[in-house]
Design a protein around this motif. Sequence first.
Motif, PDB file in Angstrom:
ATOM      1  N   SER A 133      30.826  34.059  55.246  1.00  0.00           N
ATOM      2  CA  SER A 133      30.257  33.602  55.429  1.00  0.00           C
ATOM      3  C   SER A 133      31.313  32.121  54.879  1.00  0.00           C
ATOM      4  CB  SER A 133      28.714  33.279  55.402  1.00  0.00           C
ATOM      5  OG  SER A 133      29.425  32.834  53.366  1.00  0.00           O
ATOM      6  N   PHE A 134      30.661  30.850  56.016  1.00  0.00           N
ATOM      7  CA  PHE A 134      31.537  29.288  55.951  1.00  0.00           C
ATOM      8  C   PHE A 134      29.893  28.564  56.938  1.00  0.00           C
ATOM      9  CE2 PHE A 134      33.764  25.338  55.314  1.00  0.00           C
ATOM     10  CZ  PHE A 134      34.209  25.586  54.371  1.00  0.00           C
ATOM     11  N   LYS A 135      28.805  28.064  56.008  1.00  0.00           N
ATOM     12  CA  LYS A 135      27.503  27.311  56.330  1.00  0.00           C
ATOM     13  C   LYS A 135      27.955  25.982  56.217  1.00  0.00           C
ATOM     14  CE  LYS A 135      23.097  27.011  56.509  1.00  0.00           C
ATOM     15  NZ  LYS A 135      21.423  27.894  56.361  1.00  0.00           N
ATOM     16  N   ASP A 136      27.970  25.350  57.589  1.00  0.00           N
ATOM     17  CA  ASP A 136      27.738  23.788  58.263  1.00  0.00           C
ATOM     18  C   ASP A 136      26.300  23.439  57.976  1.00  0.00           C
ATOM     19  OD1 ASP A 136      26.726  21.606  59.227  1.00  0.00           O
ATOM     20  OD2 ASP A 136      28.487  21.675  60.493  1.00  0.00           O
ATOM     21  N   VAL A 137      26.213  23.147  56.114  1.00  0.00           N
ATOM     22  CA  VAL A 137      24.632  23.089  55.886  1.00  0.00           C
ATOM     23  C   VAL A 137      24.059  22.096  57.069  1.00  0.00           C
ATOM     24  CG1 VAL A 137      23.147  22.468  54.367  1.00  0.00           C
ATOM     25  CG2 VAL A 137      25.027  23.796  53.456  1.00  0.00           C
ATOM     26  N   LYS A 138      24.297  21.347  57.598  1.00  0.00           N
ATOM     27  CA  LYS A 138      24.056  19.838  58.120  1.00  0.00           C
ATOM     28  C   LYS A 138      23.429  20.419  59.762  1.00  0.00           C
ATOM     29  CE  LYS A 138      24.153  15.086  59.517  1.00  0.00           C
ATOM     30  NZ  LYS A 138      23.468  14.444  58.787  1.00  0.00           N
ATOM     31  N   LYS A 139      24.195  21.581  59.823  1.00  0.00           N
ATOM     32  CA  LYS A 139      24.421  21.569  61.563  1.00  0.00           C
ATOM     33  C   LYS A 139      23.167  22.577  61.548  1.00  0.00           C
ATOM     34  CE  LYS A 139      26.454  18.511  64.237  1.00  0.00           C
ATOM     35  NZ  LYS A 139      26.070  18.119  65.039  1.00  0.00           N
ATOM     36  N   GLU A 140      23.227  23.522  60.160  1.00  0.00           N
ATOM     37  CA  GLU A 140      22.176  25.010  60.432  1.00  0.00           C
ATOM     38  C   GLU A 140      22.850  25.936  60.702  1.00  0.00           C
ATOM     39  OE1 GLU A 140      18.064  24.582  60.818  1.00  0.00           O
ATOM     40  OE2 GLU A 140      18.249  22.782  59.626  1.00  0.00           O
ATOM     41  N   LYS A 141      24.699  25.961  60.407  1.00  0.00           N
ATOM     42  CA  LYS A 141      25.108  27.247  60.911  1.00  0.00           C
ATOM     43  C   LYS A 141      26.577  27.557  60.665  1.00  0.00           C
ATOM     44  CE  LYS A 141      26.692  24.445  65.179  1.00  0.00           C
ATOM     45  NZ  LYS A 141      27.137  24.745  66.754  1.00  0.00           N
ATOM     46  N   TYR A 142      26.488  28.834  60.525  1.00  0.00           N
ATOM     47  CA  TYR A 142      27.731  29.764  60.587  1.00  0.00           C
ATOM     48  C   TYR A 142      28.742  30.061  61.350  1.00  0.00           C
ATOM     49  CZ  TYR A 142      24.987  31.400  56.348  1.00  0.00           C
ATOM     50  OH  TYR A 142      24.320  31.289  55.313  1.00  0.00           O
ATOM     51  N   PHE A 143      30.422  29.557  60.379  1.00  0.00           N
ATOM     52  CA  PHE A 143      31.028  29.404  61.337  1.00  0.00           C
ATOM     53  C   PHE A 143      32.454  29.885  60.674  1.00  0.00           C
ATOM     54  CE2 PHE A 143      30.624  24.701  61.357  1.00  0.00           C
ATOM     55  CZ  PHE A 143      29.939  25.063  62.705  1.00  0.00           C
ATOM     56  N   ILE A 144      32.542  31.359  61.859  1.00  0.00           N
ATOM     57  CA  ILE A 144      34.031  32.100  61.245  1.00  0.00           C
ATOM     58  C   ILE A 144      35.246  31.140  61.057  1.00  0.00           C
ATOM     59  CG2 ILE A 144      35.770  33.999  62.145  1.00  0.00           C
ATOM     60  CD1 ILE A 144      33.653  34.289  64.017  1.00  0.00           C
ATOM     61  N   VAL A 145      36.000  30.903  59.805  1.00  0.00           N
ATOM     62  CA  VAL A 145      37.490  30.001  59.058  1.00  0.00           C
ATOM     63  C   VAL A 145      38.077  31.424  58.655  1.00  0.00           C
ATOM     64  CG1 VAL A 145      37.815  27.938  57.331  1.00  0.00           C
ATOM     65  CG2 VAL A 145      34.866  28.412  58.843  1.00  0.00           C
ATOM     66  N   GLY A 146      39.585  31.238  59.258  1.00  0.00           N
ATOM     67  CA  GLY A 146      40.551  31.837  58.518  1.00  0.00           C
ATOM     68  C   GLY A 146      41.484  30.624  57.930  1.00  0.00           C
ATOM     69  N   LEU A 147      42.577  31.028  56.649  1.00  0.00           N
ATOM     70  CA  LEU A 147      42.642  30.100  55.437  1.00  0.00           C
ATOM     71  C   LEU A 147      43.783  30.841  55.854  1.00  0.00           C
ATOM     72  CD1 LEU A 147      40.657  30.172  52.368  1.00  0.00           C
ATOM     73  CD2 LEU A 147      40.806  28.464  54.126  1.00  0.00           C
ATOM     74  N   GLU A 148      45.035  29.901  56.098  1.00  0.00           N
ATOM     75  CA  GLU A 148      47.100  30.507  55.698  1.00  0.00           C
ATOM     76  C   GLU A 148      47.339  29.575  54.987  1.00  0.00           C
ATOM     77  OE1 GLU A 148      50.354  29.897  58.950  1.00  0.00           O
ATOM     78  OE2 GLU A 148      48.225  29.539  59.848  1.00  0.00           O
ATOM     79  N   LYS A 149      47.621  29.913  54.463  1.00  0.00           N
ATOM     80  CA  LYS A 149      48.691  29.494  53.292  1.00  0.00           C
ATOM     81  C   LYS A 149      50.306  28.845  54.016  1.00  0.00           C
ATOM     82  CE  LYS A 149      49.629  28.355  48.743  1.00  0.00           C
ATOM     83  NZ  LYS A 149      48.609  27.561  48.229  1.00  0.00           N
ATOM     84  N   LEU A 150      50.286  27.563  54.128  1.00  0.00           N
ATOM     85  CA  LEU A 150      51.469  26.712  54.449  1.00  0.00           C
ATOM     86  C   LEU A 150      52.765  26.503  53.694  1.00  0.00           C
ATOM     87  CD1 LEU A 150      49.453  24.059  56.714  1.00  0.00           C
ATOM     88  CD2 LEU A 150      50.527  26.412  58.067  1.00  0.00           C
ATOM     89  N   SER A 151      52.118  26.149  52.437  1.00  0.00           N
ATOM     90  CA  SER A 151      53.043  26.109  51.431  1.00  0.00           C
ATOM     91  C   SER A 151      52.520  26.183  50.233  1.00  0.00           C
ATOM     92  CB  SER A 151      53.950  24.971  52.007  1.00  0.00           C
ATOM     93  OG  SER A 151      53.029  23.631  51.207  1.00  0.00           O
ATOM     94  N   PRO A 152      53.396  26.409  48.903  1.00  0.00           N
ATOM     95  CA  PRO A 152      52.588  26.413  48.157  1.00  0.00           C
ATOM     96  C   PRO A 152      51.072  25.771  47.304  1.00  0.00           C
ATOM     97  CG  PRO A 152      54.995  26.704  47.105  1.00  0.00           C
ATOM     98  CD  PRO A 152      54.727  26.715  48.849  1.00  0.00           C
ATOM     99  N   THR A 153      51.713  24.744  47.888  1.00  0.00           N
ATOM    100  CA  THR A 153      50.670  23.279  47.484  1.00  0.00           C
ATOM    101  C   THR A 153      49.939  23.141  49.123  1.00  0.00           C
ATOM    102  OG1 THR A 153      51.836  21.646  48.604  1.00  0.00           O
ATOM    103  CG2 THR A 153      52.186  21.666  45.819  1.00  0.00           C
ATOM    104  N   GLN A 154      49.865  23.692  50.297  1.00  0.00           N
ATOM    105  CA  GLN A 154      48.984  23.317  51.188  1.00  0.00           C
ATOM    106  C   GLN A 154      48.649  24.446  52.147  1.00  0.00           C
ATOM    107  OE1 GLN A 154      51.992  20.779  53.756  1.00  0.00           O
ATOM    108  NE2 GLN A 154      50.001  18.985  53.584  1.00  0.00           N
TER     109      GLN A 154
END
Length: 190
Positions: A133-154
Amino acid sequence: MNKLALIIILIFSIQCKSQSNIIDSKDRCNHAPINRNNGNLYTKDISNIYAPFIGVWKWTSGNREMVLTLIKQTKYHLISGNFNYYEDRLVGYYVYKENGVTIIDTSGDDLSEGYGLKVNFDISCSGRVSTASFKDVKKEKYFIVGLEKLSPTQMKFTGKVGEGTYLIGRTPTTVYLGSTFPLEMVFTKQ
């Protein structure tokens, strides 16, 4: 002497039977069906997929800023409805600002909750880190979010509006269009 040996074997057998079944989180899709209701399953991040994402991350663009804090919870005991099992999970909170004014701040969330978290990531069957889950509290909706490691710091944050039944029991509560924050961001580790 034989009775003592028999008692020791019996106690050892009972202890072995009561231990958890440990499955690497990235391999849980290969173990069907998984019994998630008897308290004996532990989906563990053995491969340390969460490790590169743990920490405080910041995105800025012009007058907009988002700080995302991610924490790994080890052997979290999920007891809810038909579920009773242990898991490693990546949870956290975020603060989103525009012109220095806080628009959304989820840092007061109780991260020990089983459901209803605004920021909660899993390891998908493909081995990627994506949202439970990842909720946009202001818009009152959930998003599907993926995380991808680009480098050790990004890391790259890619979101889209959730469709279908991926959020069981959560129905849309509003018809607000769009999102409060961008759904494509590159965060830098702080």
